[in-house]
Write an enzyme that holds these catalytic residues in place. Structure first.
Site, PDB file in Angstrom:
ATOM      1  N   GLY A  11       0.524  -2.775  -1.384  1.00 16.94           N
ATOM      2  CA  GLY A  11       1.812  -2.189  -1.752  1.00 16.94           C
ATOM      3  C   GLY A  11       1.823  -1.883  -3.238  1.00 16.94           C
ATOM      4  CG  ASP A  12       4.149  -3.092  -5.512  1.00 19.27           C
ATOM      5  OD1 ASP A  12       5.252  -2.645  -5.179  1.00 19.27           O
ATOM      6  OD2 ASP A  12       3.854  -4.294  -5.454  1.00 19.27           O
ATOM      7  CG  HIS A  40       9.003   3.574  -2.589  1.00 22.41           C
ATOM      8  ND1 HIS A  40       7.702   3.245  -2.354  1.00 22.41           N
ATOM      9  CD2 HIS A  40       9.624   3.519  -1.401  1.00 22.41           C
ATOM     10  CE1 HIS A  40       7.534   3.007  -1.072  1.00 22.41           C
ATOM     11  NE2 HIS A  40       8.687   3.156  -0.465  1.00 22.41           N
ATOM     12  N   PRO A 307       6.415 -10.987 -11.712  1.00 21.72           N
ATOM     13  CG  PRO A 307       5.606 -12.648 -13.144  1.00 21.72           C
ATOM     14  CD  PRO A 307       6.722 -12.326 -12.202  1.00 21.72           C
TER      15      PRO A 307
HETATM   16  P1  GDP Z   1       5.223   2.160  -4.487  1.00 21.91           P
HETATM   17  O1  GDP Z   1       6.020   1.055  -3.901  1.00 21.91           O
HETATM   18  O2  GDP Z   1       3.910   2.350  -3.821  1.00 21.91           O
HETATM   19  O3  GDP Z   1       5.996   3.429  -4.597  1.00 21.91           O
HETATM   20  O4  GDP Z   1       4.836   1.737  -5.979  1.00 21.91           O
HETATM   21  P2  GDP Z   1       5.783   1.164  -7.142  1.00 21.91           P
HETATM   22  O5  GDP Z   1       6.741   2.184  -7.537  1.00 21.91           O
HETATM   23  O6  GDP Z   1       6.312  -0.162  -6.775  1.00 21.91           O
HETATM   24  O7  GDP Z   1       4.683   0.872  -8.266  1.00 21.91           O
HETATM   25  C1  GDP Z   1       3.935   1.821  -8.848  1.00 21.91           C
HETATM   26  C2  GDP Z   1       4.187   1.802 -10.355  1.00 21.91           C
HETATM   27  O8  GDP Z   1       3.259   2.640 -10.983  1.00 21.91           O
HETATM   28  C3  GDP Z   1       5.552   2.357 -10.762  1.00 21.91           C
HETATM   29  O9  GDP Z   1       5.973   1.697 -11.934  1.00 21.91           O
HETATM   30  C4  GDP Z   1       5.258   3.824 -11.037  1.00 21.91           C
HETATM   31  O10 GDP Z   1       6.176   4.435 -11.940  1.00 21.91           O
HETATM   32  C5  GDP Z   1       3.917   3.715 -11.661  1.00 21.91           C
HETATM   33  N1  GDP Z   1       2.999   4.846 -11.521  1.00 21.91           N
HETATM   34  C6  GDP Z   1       2.754   5.637 -10.435  1.00 21.91           C
HETATM   35  N2  GDP Z   1       1.734   6.487 -10.715  1.00 21.91           N
HETATM   36  C7  GDP Z   1       1.342   6.203 -11.979  1.00 21.91           C
HETATM   37  C8  GDP Z   1       0.310   6.706 -12.822  1.00 21.91           C
HETATM   38  O11 GDP Z   1      -0.476   7.564 -12.462  1.00 21.91           O
HETATM   39  N3  GDP Z   1       0.202   6.146 -14.069  1.00 21.91           N
HETATM   40  C9  GDP Z   1       1.026   5.172 -14.520  1.00 21.91           C
HETATM   41  N4  GDP Z   1       0.842   4.688 -15.736  1.00 21.91           N
HETATM   42  N5  GDP Z   1       1.995   4.654 -13.742  1.00 21.91           N
HETATM   43  C10 GDP Z   1       2.142   5.180 -12.494  1.00 21.91           C
END
Ligand code: GDP
Length: 429
Positions: A11-12, A40, A307
């Site tokens: 996830g994440d 997300h 965290p």
């Molecule tokens: P999800 O649950 O799969 O949608 O993922 P999350 O949103 O929980 O976590 C992904 C994190 O990575 C978030 O803080 C996004 O803003 C960030 N993120 C996504 N793609 C990128 C990227 O290419 N670079 C960086 N630095 N952050 C990203």
């Protein structure tokens, strides 16, 4: 045609960003499993949002967003989220809540917390959003569907039966106050009015959309490792996180899913209990640094603020994660995060009882796996926001080529930042 966007790992992985990007050219976005227990993160012209229950197409007026029958629907959370985004200037999204979705009840949240308290040190690290009790009740056939809200007699019968069972558990197993069915009924009547404008026949809508040739995105929550059948059981969630389950949870025909985009980060992160095996984990100062630099604001849970554990890219887990998703392509996110490193280790094998394997093992065996690393050179320059794949430094491209060679799935998108258009498109090798 249907595309699924799902997680290859824990996830994440950045699915929200990919869904938000692809929703721009889609007609329908459907959440098909899970509830408000994970978030997300989406960064767009309106601001930064952590969506928990609303589909990631909610920022586009042309998209119909659907909360599918497979979702655990917490009405209060849904209504709060709708209020939050509209308060930040987002137009009210087009939303259909499937009448067949089931209600995440206040007693599911209580039960989740009571059970974690009872387990003490052996707790699962639940987000205490009621997800495990919700799905247990669904499959025990004691759940309540959204459509039941509109049939008071049926609702009352189902609620009384559920409360009778819960009260035995609450009183004798958890030693907690019992529930009052009348109060719950009144609360459900309030919820009914909150959700009424959105409730609809999502099944007919989706099939009609398919007949009209509309493009549909299925938006997965969590990732392969959290699937109760194919993940690291029991450190899993309680609904299926695989694209295949979209056929059930969103009611699309199995033959309609033409594209499965598995999302994976350029390193690993994992939430949940410390007891979960996490082979590629990076501890100490180096781990703290990666956690601080990760994602858009560090690797901390979008829902819980906890965290996240972090580690190097795990090719063994990701190859398996892509395989069980049936990935047709892979989106690699957060490549920019690794720009500070001189060298970047990648887990390319697991050593288990003295043997090295690249096959992802069953959970009990996974606990004994030790990482085998291949170390790649870093690129040591800022790549944030690059949109042309060829413009990436050679070592960054070599890193992507190497990951692709390890996971048996084509990497077609490489994300260079959290914003919608910080993305490069790559020809798979
Ligand atoms: P999800 O649950 O799969 O949608 O993922 P999350 O949103 O929980 O976590 C992904 C994190 O990575 C978030 O803080 C996004 O803003 C960030 N993120 C996504 N793609 C990128 C990227 O290419 N670079 C960086 N630095 N952050 C990203």
């Amino acid at each position: 045609m249907v595309k699924a966007i799902v997680g290859a790992n824990w996830g994440d992985e950045g699915k929200g960003k990919i869904t938000d990007m692809l929703a721009e050219e889609s007609d329908v976005v459907i959440r098909f499993q899970g509830g408000a227990n994970a978030g997300h993160t989406i960064i767009n012209e309106y601001g930064r949002f952590a969506l928990h229950i609303l589909p990631s197409g909610s920022f586009y007026p042309h998209v119909t967003n659907i909360i599918g029958n497979g979702v655990a629907l917490d009405i209060q959370r849904l209504v709060n989220e709708l209020k939050d985004i509209t308060a930040q200037g987002v137009p009210a999204p087009n939303l259909i809540v499937s009448e067949r979705a089931q209600l995440l009840m206040p007693y599911h949240i209580l039960q989740d917390a009571y059970e974690e308290e009872r387990l003490g040190g052996k707790a699962f690290g639940s987000t205490k959003s009621g997800i495990a009790p919700f799905y247990s009740d669904k499959y025990a056939k004691t759940g309540i569907q959204v459509c039941d809200l509109f049939d008071e007699e049926r609702l009352r019968q189902r609620l009384d039966a559920a409360v009778e069972r819960k009260n035995v558990m609450f009183q004798y197993l958890y030693h907690k106050p019992t529930l009052n069915a009348d109060e719950l009924f009144d609360q459900l009547m309030e919820y009914r009015e909150l959700v009424r404008p959105y409730v609809g026949d999502a099944v007919t809508f989706v099939h009609q959309a398919l007949r009209e040739g509309k493009s549909i995105l299925l938006e997965g929550q969590l990732g392969s490792m959290k699937d109760p059948d194919l993940g690291i059981f029991p450190m899993t969630t309680s609904s299926h996180t695989l694209a295949g389950f979209g056929c059930v949870g969103a009611c699309v025909p199995p033959t309609s899913i033409e594209d499965v985009i598995a999302v994976t980060k350029a390193y690993s992160s994992c939430v949940g209990a410390k007891t979960e095996p996490f082979v590629s984990e990076l501890l100490g100062d180096a781990g703290d640094e990666l956690r601080r630099r990760g994602g858009d604001k560090g690797e901390f849970g979008a829902t819980t603020g906890r965290p996240r554990r972090v580690g190097w890219f795990d090719a063994v887990a990701t190859k398996y994660g892509c395989m069980v998703q049936g990935a047709t392509q892979v989106a690699l996110t957060c490549l920019d995060v690794l720009s500070y490193l001189d060298e970047i280790p990648v887990v390319t094998g697991y050593e288990i009882d003295g043997q090295v394997t690249t096959t992802f093992p069953v959970p009990g065996v996974l606990e004994r796996a030790k990482p085998v690393f291949t170390v790649l050179p870093g690129w040591k320059c800022d790549i944030r926001g690059i949109t042309d794949y060829d413009a990436l430094p050679e070592n960054a491209k070599k890193y992507v080529d190497f990951l692709e060679s390890q996971i048996d799935a084509p990497i077609t998108m490489v994300s260079t930042g959290p914003k919608r258009h910080e993305m490069t498109f790559r020809q798979a090798k």
